[in-house]
Every structure is written in C-alpha cells, then in structure tokens.
Design a protein around this motif. Structure first.
Motif, PDB file in Angstrom:
ATOM      1  N   ARG A  91     -37.943 -29.567  -3.886  1.00  0.00           N
ATOM      2  CA  ARG A  91     -36.608 -29.695  -4.478  1.00  0.00           C
ATOM      3  C   ARG A  91     -36.723 -29.635  -5.992  1.00  0.00           C
ATOM      4  N   THR A  92     -35.798 -28.935  -6.622  1.00  0.00           N
ATOM      5  CA  THR A  92     -35.794 -28.910  -8.079  1.00  0.00           C
ATOM      6  C   THR A  92     -35.150 -30.189  -8.605  1.00  0.00           C
ATOM      7  N   ASP A  93     -35.472 -30.499  -9.849  1.00  0.00           N
ATOM      8  CA  ASP A  93     -34.908 -31.667 -10.518  1.00  0.00           C
ATOM      9  C   ASP A  93     -33.557 -31.262 -11.116  1.00  0.00           C
ATOM     10  N   ARG A  94     -32.484 -31.804 -10.570  1.00  0.00           N
ATOM     11  CA  ARG A  94     -31.137 -31.382 -10.991  1.00  0.00           C
ATOM     12  C   ARG A  94     -30.782 -31.835 -12.399  1.00  0.00           C
ATOM     13  N   SER A  95     -31.591 -32.717 -12.974  1.00  0.00           N
ATOM     14  CA  SER A  95     -31.329 -33.147 -14.350  1.00  0.00           C
ATOM     15  C   SER A  95     -31.929 -32.175 -15.370  1.00  0.00           C
ATOM     16  N   LYS A  96     -32.745 -31.233 -14.877  1.00  0.00           N
ATOM     17  CA  LYS A  96     -33.388 -30.258 -15.764  1.00  0.00           C
ATOM     18  C   LYS A  96     -32.480 -29.056 -15.999  1.00  0.00           C
ATOM     19  N   THR A  97     -32.771 -28.319 -17.066  1.00  0.00           N
ATOM     20  CA  THR A  97     -32.029 -27.089 -17.338  1.00  0.00           C
ATOM     21  C   THR A  97     -32.444 -26.012 -16.343  1.00  0.00           C
ATOM     22  N   VAL A  98     -31.658 -24.949 -16.274  1.00  0.00           N
ATOM     23  CA  VAL A  98     -31.988 -23.854 -15.361  1.00  0.00           C
ATOM     24  C   VAL A  98     -33.335 -23.250 -15.728  1.00  0.00           C
ATOM     25  N   SER A  99     -33.594 -23.048 -17.015  1.00  0.00           N
ATOM     26  CA  SER A  99     -34.857 -22.440 -17.430  1.00  0.00           C
ATOM     27  C   SER A  99     -36.041 -23.331 -17.041  1.00  0.00           C
ATOM     28  N   GLU A 100     -35.873 -24.636 -17.124  1.00  0.00           N
ATOM     29  CA  GLU A 100     -36.939 -25.567 -16.722  1.00  0.00           C
ATOM     30  C   GLU A 100     -37.149 -25.518 -15.210  1.00  0.00           C
ATOM     31  N   ARG A 101     -36.061 -25.405 -14.463  1.00  0.00           N
ATOM     32  CA  ARG A 101     -36.186 -25.325 -13.005  1.00  0.00           C
ATOM     33  C   ARG A 101     -36.855 -24.010 -12.604  1.00  0.00           C
ATOM     34  N   VAL A 102     -36.503 -22.931 -13.288  1.00  0.00           N
ATOM     35  CA  VAL A 102     -37.106 -21.627 -13.010  1.00  0.00           C
ATOM     36  C   VAL A 102     -38.611 -21.690 -13.219  1.00  0.00           C
ATOM     37  N   GLU A 103     -39.039 -22.283 -14.322  1.00  0.00           N
ATOM     38  CA  GLU A 103     -40.466 -22.383 -14.618  1.00  0.00           C
ATOM     39  C   GLU A 103     -41.178 -23.225 -13.559  1.00  0.00           C
ATOM     40  N   MET A 104     -40.527 -24.283 -13.117  1.00  0.00           N
ATOM     41  CA  MET A 104     -41.130 -25.122 -12.088  1.00  0.00           C
ATOM     42  C   MET A 104     -41.301 -24.352 -10.784  1.00  0.00           C
TER      43      MET A 104
END
Length: 244
Positions: A91-104
C-alpha cells in the motif's frame, strides 16, 4: 505401546547405515519443505494498491469527499488481498505526494498497480466508473488495457463503466487542456497522463464513482458499498492473473 517403545530402544541407532538413512530421510523431508515454500513465494503476485489523496488533501468534495471514499475502499480491498495466499500486498502512503508514491512503487516488486480515485462534476447527474489506462507507446499499455477490462467485466451490471486514456497538455498560467481518448485511438500524443503511470508498472487509475452524484453515493459510499466494491476489484485482480 510399551512393546513399541522397547523395540525403538533396542534398535541399533549407532549403526552407520542407520545414521546415513536417517540423515538422508531428514534431508529429503527438509528439502521438499523448503522447495515448497520457495515455490509458493515465487508464485505469489505482488500488487500495489494506491488510494488517492489523504491527510489534508480531500480531492473532489461533494456529498462525500474523494479521500474518504478511497481510504475506506483501499482498507477493504487490502484486507481481502492480504487474506489470499496468492498475493503480496503493498500500500502506498496516502500522506505522501504523488511523486513520492511513484518513486516508492518503482522500488518494489509489484507487477500490478491499482490507483483508486473518485470523480466529481458540476453536473450532479454525471455518474459511473471510469478506468484510465497507460497511454499509447507505453510498454505496459496492452496489459493496462487488459486489467481495465477485467475491472469493467467485474463491475458490469453494477454501474456504467468507461475505459479509456486521460491525457493532459500543460497550457500557460498553470492551466491544462484535457483530452479523453478511446482505447481504439492509438495516436501517440505529446500530452502527459496521470503521474502515477510513471511508476513503470502495469497501472490502471480507477474512478469508482462520482462523489457529486447522489445515486453513486447511495450505491457505494457506505460500509456495505465499500465491501461490495472491494470484492469486485478483488475479483478483477484475480481474473487479470488468470486465478479462478
């Protein structure tokens, strides 16, 4: 029972042949168990579930807000997948930005990404589901289309579903020009698409419903509705991988 214990005690355990046979048996049993575990791990599919918005970001706000819908739906879907031994769930961290989620996501072993959204409109009658696939030219486009079709098949009969590609072209002043294309349109446009598509995995962005439509909200935006929608997404994911 006593007689069997006496036989076991009287057995020549120090005999070299006995020791060799016992060691061989232990090796075979242990090796088979390890192999089975490795095969099970190798066969499991890693799926990433991304819920749009979170924290102070509410997304579309209507009768309910988008972040509330996506958060509750992702919780239900992740719970289903985590109970299924065919899957590993990220699961991605919903508190992060889209670019941060993409990198993850890029740095995971995920073979499939489902980014769940909800839509909104000034027209309160606008309703239904929209699944956006990767744009023409992307190496994962065909598989993205196939996954979107699995979602459409799972939800067929429950609501109107549209599959296509959503494209954006930046204009001056921070404005963008939006272009929606059908799956049959194979033109290579210079437009951008959803930023989450940059994760380099097979990805579909799925807008479950319109938070500005009373009919959609009454159908999906409550505990029973989230469970039903999660079950249908779960079915679509299993069908994508050919799991019956």
């Amino acid at each position: 029972m006593k007689r069997w214990l006496e036989k076991i005690r009287s057995f020549e355990w120090k005999d070299p042949m006995v020791i060799i046979l016992v060691c061989l048996l232990v090796f075979l049993v242990t090796g088979t168990s390890i192999k089975g575990c490795l095969q099970m791990t190798a066969e499991r599919k890693t799926v990433c579930i991304d819920g749009a918005f979170g924290g102070s970001f509410k997304g579309y706000e209507g009768i309910v807000n988008e972040a509330e819908v996506t958060g509750k739906l992702v919780d239900e879907l992740a719970a289903l997948l985590e109970k299924d031994r065919d899957f590993i769930v990220i699961r991605t961290d919903r508190s992060k930005t889209v670019s941060e989620r993409v990198e993850m996501i890029r740095n995971t072993d995920a073979s499939l990404v489902l980014s769940i959204h909800a839509d909104g409109s000034l027209d309160p009658s606008a309703s239904g589901m929209r699944n956006s696939v990767m744009k023409t030219g992307d190496v994962h486009r065909d598989d993205s289309i196939r996954f979107a079709q699995c979602i459409a098949d799972a939800f067929s009969g429950s609501l109107d579903v549209h599959n296509g590609t959503m494209l954006y072209k930046p204009l001056e002043g921070g404005v963008v020009s939006r272009k929606d294309t059908d799956l049959t349109d194979t033109t290579v446009y210079t437009y951008d698409t959803w930023s989450i598509m940059d994760c380099e995995k097979v990805t579909v962005v799925s807008d479950l419903c319109y938070v500005t439509c009373q009919k959609d909200v009454d159908t999906w935006c409550h505990e029973e509705g989230y469970r039903k929608a999660a079950g249908l997404y779960y079915r679509a994911i299993r069908n994508y991988y050919g799991l019956q």
